[in-house]
Design a protein around this motif. Structure first.
Motif, mmCIF file in Angstrom:
data_model
loop_
_atom_site.group_PDB
_atom_site.id
_atom_site.type_symbol
_atom_site.label_atom_id
_atom_site.label_comp_id
_atom_site.label_asym_id
_atom_site.label_seq_id
_atom_site.Cartn_x
_atom_site.Cartn_y
_atom_site.Cartn_z
ATOM 1 N N ILE A 139 0.872 -1.174 0.000
ATOM 2 C CA ILE A 139 0.000 0.000 0.000
ATOM 3 C C ILE A 139 0.910 1.225 0.000
ATOM 4 O O ILE A 139 1.758 1.380 0.877
ATOM 5 C CB ILE A 139 -0.921 0.012 1.226
ATOM 6 C CG1 ILE A 139 -1.831 -1.226 1.225
ATOM 7 C CG2 ILE A 139 -1.761 1.299 1.258
ATOM 8 C CD1 ILE A 139 -2.641 -1.397 2.505
ATOM 9 N N ILE A 140 0.737 2.100 -0.989
ATOM 10 C CA ILE A 140 1.645 3.237 -1.121
ATOM 11 C C ILE A 140 0.963 4.585 -0.878
ATOM 12 O O ILE A 140 1.648 5.602 -0.773
ATOM 13 C CB ILE A 140 2.342 3.244 -2.499
ATOM 14 C CG1 ILE A 140 1.322 3.276 -3.646
ATOM 15 C CG2 ILE A 140 3.255 2.029 -2.641
ATOM 16 C CD1 ILE A 140 1.956 3.450 -5.030
ATOM 17 N N ILE A 359 2.880 -4.262 5.295
ATOM 18 C CA ILE A 359 1.928 -4.040 4.203
ATOM 19 C C ILE A 359 2.048 -2.640 3.602
ATOM 20 O O ILE A 359 1.702 -2.412 2.456
ATOM 21 C CB ILE A 359 0.479 -4.319 4.679
ATOM 22 C CG1 ILE A 359 -0.478 -4.443 3.484
ATOM 23 C CG2 ILE A 359 -0.006 -3.249 5.653
ATOM 24 C CD1 ILE A 359 -1.855 -4.953 3.859
ATOM 25 N N PHE A 360 2.584 -1.683 4.392
ATOM 26 C CA PHE A 360 2.727 -0.305 3.902
ATOM 27 C C PHE A 360 4.161 -0.002 3.486
ATOM 28 O O PHE A 360 5.114 -0.416 4.158
ATOM 29 C CB PHE A 360 2.329 0.700 4.992
ATOM 30 C CG PHE A 360 0.865 0.726 5.300
ATOM 31 C CD1 PHE A 360 -0.015 1.453 4.515
ATOM 32 C CD2 PHE A 360 0.361 0.017 6.376
ATOM 33 C CE1 PHE A 360 -1.371 1.474 4.786
ATOM 34 C CE2 PHE A 360 -0.992 0.034 6.659
ATOM 35 C CZ PHE A 360 -1.858 0.760 5.867
ATOM 36 N N ASP A 361 4.298 0.731 2.397
ATOM 37 C CA ASP A 361 5.559 1.387 2.056
ATOM 38 C C ASP A 361 5.205 2.813 1.639
ATOM 39 O O ASP A 361 4.862 3.073 0.485
ATOM 40 C CB ASP A 361 6.305 0.669 0.939
ATOM 41 C CG ASP A 361 7.705 1.259 0.724
ATOM 42 O OD1 ASP A 361 7.966 2.357 1.266
ATOM 43 O OD2 ASP A 361 8.518 0.635 0.032
ATOM 44 N N LEU A 362 5.275 3.722 2.605
ATOM 45 C CA LEU A 362 4.860 5.111 2.385
ATOM 46 C C LEU A 362 6.060 6.045 2.193
ATOM 47 O O LEU A 362 5.909 7.259 2.235
ATOM 48 C CB LEU A 362 4.006 5.591 3.565
ATOM 49 C CG LEU A 362 2.771 4.731 3.878
ATOM 50 C CD1 LEU A 362 2.064 5.261 5.121
ATOM 51 C CD2 LEU A 362 1.823 4.681 2.695
ATOM 52 N N THR A 363 7.249 5.466 1.979
ATOM 53 C CA THR A 363 8.455 6.293 1.858
ATOM 54 C C THR A 363 8.401 7.206 0.639
ATOM 55 O O THR A 363 8.754 8.383 0.724
ATOM 56 C CB THR A 363 9.714 5.410 1.802
ATOM 57 O OG1 THR A 363 9.549 4.404 0.788
ATOM 58 C CG2 THR A 363 9.948 4.714 3.128
ATOM 59 N N ALA A 364 7.962 6.659 -0.493
ATOM 60 C CA ALA A 364 7.882 7.485 -1.702
ATOM 61 C C ALA A 364 6.823 8.572 -1.551
ATOM 62 O O ALA A 364 7.021 9.716 -1.963
ATOM 63 C CB ALA A 364 7.591 6.619 -2.924
ATOM 64 N N LEU A 365 5.690 8.230 -0.952
ATOM 65 C CA LEU A 365 4.628 9.210 -0.733
ATOM 66 C C LEU A 365 5.130 10.342 0.159
ATOM 67 O O LEU A 365 4.919 11.521 -0.142
ATOM 68 C CB LEU A 365 3.410 8.548 -0.095
ATOM 69 C CG LEU A 365 2.286 9.495 0.330
ATOM 70 C CD1 LEU A 365 1.662 10.172 -0.883
ATOM 71 C CD2 LEU A 365 1.226 8.751 1.144
ATOM 72 N N ASN A 366 5.783 9.999 1.254
ATOM 73 C CA ASN A 366 6.267 11.033 2.159
ATOM 74 C C ASN A 366 7.380 11.870 1.535
ATOM 75 O O ASN A 366 7.542 13.043 1.872
ATOM 76 C CB ASN A 366 6.725 10.404 3.480
ATOM 77 C CG ASN A 366 5.547 10.076 4.391
ATOM 78 O OD1 ASN A 366 4.552 10.798 4.415
ATOM 79 N ND2 ASN A 366 5.630 8.974 5.118
ATOM 80 N N SER A 367 8.121 11.275 0.611
ATOM 81 C CA SER A 367 9.110 12.050 -0.144
ATOM 82 C C SER A 367 8.411 13.069 -1.042
ATOM 83 O O SER A 367 8.822 14.226 -1.130
ATOM 84 C CB SER A 367 9.972 11.111 -0.985
ATOM 85 O OG SER A 367 10.857 11.837 -1.821
ATOM 86 N N ALA A 380 1.717 3.494 10.943
ATOM 87 C CA ALA A 380 1.194 2.963 12.209
ATOM 88 C C ALA A 380 1.894 1.676 12.643
ATOM 89 O O ALA A 380 1.255 0.763 13.188
ATOM 90 C CB ALA A 380 -0.319 2.742 12.088
ATOM 91 N N GLY A 381 3.192 1.596 12.381
ATOM 92 C CA GLY A 381 3.955 0.418 12.777
ATOM 93 C C GLY A 381 3.770 -0.783 11.884
ATOM 94 O O GLY A 381 4.257 -1.874 12.193
ATOM 95 N N LEU A 382 3.092 -0.626 10.741
ATOM 96 C CA LEU A 382 2.823 -1.740 9.841
ATOM 97 C C LEU A 382 3.614 -1.648 8.535
ATOM 98 O O LEU A 382 3.194 -2.161 7.500
ATOM 99 C CB LEU A 382 1.319 -1.808 9.520
ATOM 100 C CG LEU A 382 0.414 -2.095 10.712
ATOM 101 C CD1 LEU A 382 -1.051 -2.045 10.288
ATOM 102 C CD2 LEU A 382 0.740 -3.448 11.330
ATOM 103 N N GLY A 383 4.753 -1.005 8.593
ATOM 104 C CA GLY A 383 5.576 -0.879 7.406
ATOM 105 C C GLY A 383 6.444 0.343 7.446
ATOM 106 O O GLY A 383 6.722 0.907 8.507
ATOM 107 N N LYS A 384 6.898 0.770 6.272
ATOM 108 C CA LYS A 384 7.827 1.902 6.165
ATOM 109 C C LYS A 384 7.062 3.214 5.973
ATOM 110 O O LYS A 384 6.119 3.275 5.215
ATOM 111 C CB LYS A 384 8.766 1.699 4.978
ATOM 112 C CG LYS A 384 9.585 0.427 5.027
ATOM 113 C CD LYS A 384 10.363 0.273 3.736
ATOM 114 C CE LYS A 384 11.115 -1.051 3.676
ATOM 115 N NZ LYS A 384 11.799 -1.234 2.376
ATOM 116 N N ASP A 385 7.519 4.248 6.674
ATOM 117 C CA ASP A 385 6.971 5.579 6.418
ATOM 118 C C ASP A 385 8.076 6.640 6.419
ATOM 119 O O ASP A 385 7.846 7.800 6.188
ATOM 120 C CB ASP A 385 5.859 5.936 7.429
ATOM 121 C CG ASP A 385 6.306 5.757 8.880
ATOM 122 O OD1 ASP A 385 7.512 5.701 9.124
ATOM 123 O OD2 ASP A 385 5.406 5.657 9.734
#
Length: 385
Positions: A139-140, A359-367, A380-385
Motif C-alpha cells: 500500500i503506497i 503491508i505499507f511502504d509510504l516512503t515514496a509518498l512522504n518524499s 502505524a507500525g505496519l511498514g515503512k513511512d
C-alpha cells in the motif's frame, strides 16, 4: 641430463647447480606474471561488478498499467487520468488503464501481471498480502475515506428487521462485502460466503444491484458511492447504516474517516521501477489536491465526464452532489485502522488471521509530500513511512 631446447629454461626439482643470476631473473619474471594475472583478475572482477550493478539498477518503466473503478470513491484516479496529472508526471512512461467493478478482480489482475498498480479498497489488498505472505502488494497511499452505506427498503427500520432478508455487496471479499458481514456478525447474525445464513448476501455488480433493488428482488445493499446515493435518490432506498458512524476516530485520530480507496502497487514492479512509482504518486497527489481545491460545480462536471468515459454513463446532479458530500479525499491511508480491518475480514470469513506488518511502504509518498510541504503520513507500525 638432456640439454634444453634453445630459448627454453628447464627447471628440474632438486637441481642446485643453476646460475644464481638466471634463477633470480626467473623468479622476477614469475612474480611479474603473478602480479599481472592478479591485476587482471581485479580489473575483470571490477568490470563484472560494474556490469552487474548497471544491469540491476532500477530504471523507469516503459509502461505503467493502472487499474481503478468507475466509482466516485475512485475520483483521484478518474481525475488523475482525465486531467492528465498522472500521465504528465510519468513523462516518457506510457500510461495504460483498466476499469474494474470490484477489488478481488483487480487483485487477480495485479497478481497476474495484467496491471502494475491499482486503486482499490483495503480489504482485497489485505487479503492478497496475507495469502502471499507479504510478497504480492504494497500500500503506497490513501485516496478516499468514507462514502459507503447500507441502504435498504423503507420498511426496514432496524437491524432486527434483517433476519431472512437478502442483501447485496459489490463482490465477495471486497471492502463493502467485509464491512457488511462484520457488521451483521456484530448484530448477532450468521452469514456464510455461499450466501446462506440468517441474512443472505449476494455479491452483485453495482449496476445490477440497482436494477434488482428497483425490481423488488433485493432488500438492501452495502455500497460505495455513487451507488448508495443512486439507490436512495433513484430507487427509494433509505440509509440504515452510514459506515462513518462506526468509526469514532480512536484508531486513526480522525472521527468518521475510514479507508474506502487506497493505491497499491505490485511489489516486484515497485522494486524494479521506484522512479515510476514516485512519478505515479506525484500525479496522484496532484489529483487529490485538485479535488480538494476545485469548486463543486467544476469538480462534478469533470468527474461526470470521466465517469462517462470509464463506465459509460454520467450521474444526475443530485447523485454526484450527495456522493461528494460523503467522501474525504486524502493521501493518508489511515493505517491505524488496518488491524481492525483484518479482524473484520477474519470475522467475515474472507481472510485468515495473520501478521500484516510490512503491508505499507509510504516512503515514496512522504518524499513527494515533503517536496510540496504536505502532511507526512504514518504506517502505524505496519511498514515503512
Amino acid at each position: 641430463m638432456t640439454s634444453p631446447q634453445p630459448g627454453m629454461t628447464r627447471i628440474v626439482a632438486g637441481e642446485r647447480n643453476k646460475p644464481k643470476r638466471t634463477r633470480a631473473v626467473e623468479v622476477l619474471v614469475a612474480l611479474g606474471l603473478v602480479l599481472l594475472i592478479a591485476a587482471g583478475a581485479v580489473v575483470a572482477s571490477t568490470l563484472s561488478r560494474s556490469t552487474e550493478a548497471q544491469a540491476a539498477a532500477p530504471t523507469p518503466a516503459a509502461e505503467l498499467k493502472l487499474g481503478y473503478f468507475g466509482n466516485v470513491t475512485h475520483a483521484p484516479a478518474l481525475v488523475g487520468v482525465k486531467e492528465g496529472f498522472i500521465a504528465k508526471n510519468l513523462g516518457e512512461t506510457k500510461l495504460s488503464t483498466q476499469v474494474f467493478n470490484a477489488g478481488p478482480a483487480a487483485i487477480e489482475a495485479l497478481n497476474a501481471g495484467a496491471i502494475d498498480a491499482t486503486y482499490i479498497g483495503p480489504s482485497p489488498a489485505i487479503n492478497s498480502f496475507v495469502k502471499s505472505q507479504g510478497e504480492s502488494v504494497s500500500i503506497i497511499a490513501g485516496a478516499a475515506a468514507g462514502g459507503a452505506q447500507l441502504v435498504v427498503k423503507p420498511e426496514i427500520g432496524s437491524a432486527a428487521d434483517l433476519k431472512g432478508k437478502t442483501l447485496a455487496s459489490p463482490q465477495l471479499g471486497g471492502t463493502q462485502d467485509v464491512a457488511l458481514r462484520a457488521w451483521l456478525a456484530g448484530q448477532g447474525y450468521k452469514t456464510n460466503t455461499d450466501g446462506s445464513g440468517d441474512v443472505a448476501i449476494n455479491p452483485t455488480e453495482n449496476a445490477q444491484t440497482l436494477k434488482l433493488f428497483q425490481d423488488g428482488k433485493l432488500d438492501g445493499a452495502w455500497l460505495p458511492e455513487p451507488w448508495a446515493s443512486r439507490l436512495v435518490l433513484q430507487a427509494g432506498a433509505k440509509v440504515l447504516v452510514d459506515e462513518k458512524d462506526l468509526w469514532v476516530g480512536s484508531l486513526t485520530g480522525k472521527p468518521g474517516e475510514f479507508p474506502t480507496t487506497i493505491l497499491i502497487v505490485n511489489r516486484k514492479f515497485a522494486a524494479e521501477h521506484p522512479d515510476t512509482v514516485k512519478a505515479l504518486l506525484k500525479g496522484h497527489a496532484e489529483s487529490v489536491k485538485w479535488l480538494n481545491d476545485t469548486p463543486d460545480a467544476e469538480k462534478a462536471s469533470v468527474l461526470n465526464t470521466a465517469l462517462k468515459e470509464s463506465s459509460g454513463a454520467e450521474l444526475q446532479p443530485d447523485v454526484i452532489d450527495r456522493s461528494l458530500k460523503n467522501i474525504v479525499f486524502t493521501v493518508d491511508p489511515l493505517a491505524g485502522s488496518y488491524k481492525k480491518l483484518l479482524e473484520d475480514g477474519v470475522k467475515a470469513g474472507t481472510t485468515k488471521q495473520a501478521d500484516i506488518n510490512g503491508i505499507f511502504d509510504l516512503t515514496a509518498l512522504n518524499s513527494v509530500t515533503a517536496e510540496t510541504g504536505g502532511e507526512q503520513v504514518s504506517a502505524a507500525g505496519l511498514g515503512k513511512d
